[in-house]
Design a protein around this motif. Structure first.
Motif, mmCIF file in Angstrom:
data_model
loop_
_atom_site.group_PDB
_atom_site.id
_atom_site.type_symbol
_atom_site.label_atom_id
_atom_site.label_comp_id
_atom_site.label_asym_id
_atom_site.label_seq_id
_atom_site.Cartn_x
_atom_site.Cartn_y
_atom_site.Cartn_z
ATOM 1 N N PRO A 101 35.304 34.822 34.966
ATOM 2 C CA PRO A 101 35.668 36.227 34.861
ATOM 3 C C PRO A 101 36.196 36.828 36.158
ATOM 4 C CG PRO A 101 33.340 35.892 34.315
ATOM 5 C CD PRO A 101 33.928 34.578 34.669
ATOM 6 N N SER A 102 35.711 36.391 37.297
ATOM 7 C CA SER A 102 36.131 36.992 38.560
ATOM 8 C C SER A 102 37.533 36.552 38.973
ATOM 9 C CB SER A 102 35.139 36.632 39.661
ATOM 10 O OG SER A 102 35.115 35.231 39.831
ATOM 11 N N GLU A 103 38.051 35.495 38.337
ATOM 12 C CA GLU A 103 39.369 34.971 38.689
ATOM 13 C C GLU A 103 40.465 36.012 38.464
ATOM 14 O OE1 GLU A 103 42.200 31.807 36.531
ATOM 15 O OE2 GLU A 103 40.247 31.022 37.157
ATOM 16 N N ALA A 104 40.394 36.758 37.381
ATOM 17 C CA ALA A 104 41.433 37.735 37.057
ATOM 18 C C ALA A 104 41.381 38.944 37.983
ATOM 19 C CB ALA A 104 41.292 38.187 35.604
ATOM 20 N N LEU A 105 40.214 39.233 38.506
ATOM 21 C CA LEU A 105 40.072 40.415 39.347
ATOM 22 C C LEU A 105 40.569 40.176 40.763
ATOM 23 C CD1 LEU A 105 36.553 41.606 38.166
ATOM 24 C CD2 LEU A 105 38.793 42.439 37.430
ATOM 25 N N GLY A 106 40.605 38.932 41.158
ATOM 26 C CA GLY A 106 41.080 38.611 42.508
ATOM 27 C C GLY A 106 40.016 38.950 43.532
ATOM 28 N N GLY A 107 40.250 38.508 44.744
ATOM 29 C CA GLY A 107 39.296 38.798 45.818
ATOM 30 C C GLY A 107 39.434 40.237 46.282
ATOM 31 N N GLY A 108 38.537 40.655 47.131
ATOM 32 C CA GLY A 108 38.567 42.022 47.623
ATOM 33 C C GLY A 108 39.808 42.308 48.456
ATOM 34 N N GLY A 109 40.377 41.278 49.124
ATOM 35 C CA GLY A 109 41.526 41.485 49.982
ATOM 36 C C GLY A 109 42.854 41.173 49.314
ATOM 37 N N SER A 110 42.862 40.907 48.008
ATOM 38 C CA SER A 110 44.107 40.564 47.310
ATOM 39 C C SER A 110 44.995 41.783 47.183
ATOM 40 C CB SER A 110 43.799 40.042 45.905
ATOM 41 O OG SER A 110 43.086 38.838 45.970
ATOM 42 N N SER A 111 46.268 41.517 47.229
ATOM 43 C CA SER A 111 47.213 42.628 47.068
ATOM 44 C C SER A 111 47.282 43.018 45.591
ATOM 45 C CB SER A 111 48.591 42.208 47.567
ATOM 46 O OG SER A 111 49.154 41.262 46.673
ATOM 47 N N GLN A 112 47.832 44.171 45.386
ATOM 48 C CA GLN A 112 47.923 44.678 44.020
ATOM 49 C C GLN A 112 48.840 43.776 43.172
ATOM 50 O OE1 GLN A 112 49.125 48.766 43.826
ATOM 51 N NE2 GLN A 112 48.263 49.027 41.773
ATOM 52 N N ALA A 113 49.882 43.230 43.752
ATOM 53 C CA ALA A 113 50.801 42.338 43.031
ATOM 54 C C ALA A 113 50.087 41.052 42.608
ATOM 55 C CB ALA A 113 52.012 42.013 43.890
ATOM 56 N N ASP A 114 49.242 40.512 43.515
ATOM 57 C CA ASP A 114 48.477 39.308 43.184
ATOM 58 C C ASP A 114 47.508 39.584 42.041
ATOM 59 O OD1 ASP A 114 49.785 37.916 45.154
ATOM 60 O OD2 ASP A 114 48.172 38.179 46.646
ATOM 61 N N ARG A 115 46.841 40.728 42.112
ATOM 62 C CA ARG A 115 45.887 41.088 41.055
ATOM 63 C C ARG A 115 46.605 41.277 39.724
ATOM 64 N NH1 ARG A 115 42.098 45.762 42.738
ATOM 65 N NH2 ARG A 115 41.064 45.070 40.852
ATOM 66 N N LEU A 116 47.777 41.899 39.765
ATOM 67 C CA LEU A 116 48.553 42.107 38.546
ATOM 68 C C LEU A 116 48.991 40.765 37.953
ATOM 69 C CD1 LEU A 116 49.889 44.034 36.545
ATOM 70 C CD2 LEU A 116 51.871 44.092 38.074
ATOM 71 N N ALA A 117 49.436 39.853 38.786
ATOM 72 C CA ALA A 117 49.856 38.529 38.330
ATOM 73 C C ALA A 117 48.674 37.783 37.709
ATOM 74 C CB ALA A 117 50.451 37.733 39.484
ATOM 75 N N ALA A 118 47.504 37.899 38.348
ATOM 76 C CA ALA A 118 46.311 37.244 37.817
ATOM 77 C C ALA A 118 45.930 37.839 36.467
ATOM 78 C CB ALA A 118 45.156 37.378 38.804
ATOM 79 N N LEU A 119 46.031 39.137 36.342
ATOM 80 C CA LEU A 119 45.725 39.784 35.066
ATOM 81 C C LEU A 119 46.720 39.371 33.981
ATOM 82 C CD1 LEU A 119 44.661 43.350 36.224
ATOM 83 C CD2 LEU A 119 43.216 41.632 35.151
ATOM 84 N N GLU A 120 47.994 39.256 34.345
ATOM 85 C CA GLU A 120 48.996 38.823 33.374
ATOM 86 C C GLU A 120 48.727 37.398 32.909
ATOM 87 O OE1 GLU A 120 52.677 39.521 35.421
ATOM 88 O OE2 GLU A 120 52.771 41.614 34.760
ATOM 89 N N ARG A 121 48.321 36.522 33.837
ATOM 90 C CA ARG A 121 47.960 35.150 33.456
ATOM 91 C C ARG A 121 46.771 35.154 32.499
ATOM 92 N NH1 ARG A 121 48.870 34.075 38.857
ATOM 93 N NH2 ARG A 121 46.628 34.128 39.269
ATOM 94 N N THR A 122 45.806 35.990 32.808
ATOM 95 C CA THR A 122 44.617 36.080 31.957
ATOM 96 C C THR A 122 44.989 36.566 30.560
ATOM 97 O OG1 THR A 122 43.218 36.508 33.874
ATOM 98 C CG2 THR A 122 42.336 37.109 31.726
ATOM 99 N N VAL A 123 45.863 37.550 30.485
ATOM 100 C CA VAL A 123 46.311 38.051 29.181
ATOM 101 C C VAL A 123 47.017 36.936 28.410
ATOM 102 C CG1 VAL A 123 47.913 39.646 28.045
ATOM 103 C CG2 VAL A 123 46.401 40.479 29.842
#
Length: 120
Positions: free
Chosen positions: A40-62
């Motif tokens: 579950p934490s994979e999609a949220l990214g680390g605390g220092g991840s950029s917003q683009a990285d988090r968005l990409a991770a969320l898109e992969r999760t979707v």
């Protein structure tokens, strides 16, 4: 009663059941493995991840969730079809059992009538 179960097992289309079982088991196993390996934490990214990285991770999760949904839907359709075939076989068995019950009752009445004539 044992005769009914034996008849029931004879009526079930075992070749279809045996043919469909490996696909159903394989699909269920793959679905279970995909569900279990997701973190579950994979999609949220680390605390220092950029917003683009988090968005990409969320898109992969979707995307993964959509694929899992498709797989689940296919598996459920196969299970429903399999179940429908078994229900149909049981319904045919029920009809045959009723017909046999009527035939046995008629044969019993005929035998009782013949015995009554011979005895009387």
């Amino acid at each position: 009663m044992p005769i009914n179960w034996i008849t029931a097992f004879k009526l079930i289309p075992w070749s279809d059941v045996i043919e469909a079982t490996p696909k159903l088991v394989r699909g269920a196993r793959q679905l279970w493995e995909r569900t279990q390996r997701r973190e579950p934490s994979e999609a949220l990214g680390g605390g220092g991840s950029s917003q683009a990285d988090r968005l990409a991770a969320l898109e992969r999760t979707v995307q993964e969730l959509q694929e899992e949904l498709r797989s689940s839907t296919q598996l459920l359709e196969q299970l429903a079809e399999h179940n429908a075939r078994l229900v149909d076989a049981v319904a045919r068995l029920r009809v045959r059992t009723r017909v046999l019950l009527v035939l046995v009752a008629v044969a019993g009445a005929a035998a009782a009538g013949a015995w009554w004539r011979l005895a009387g």
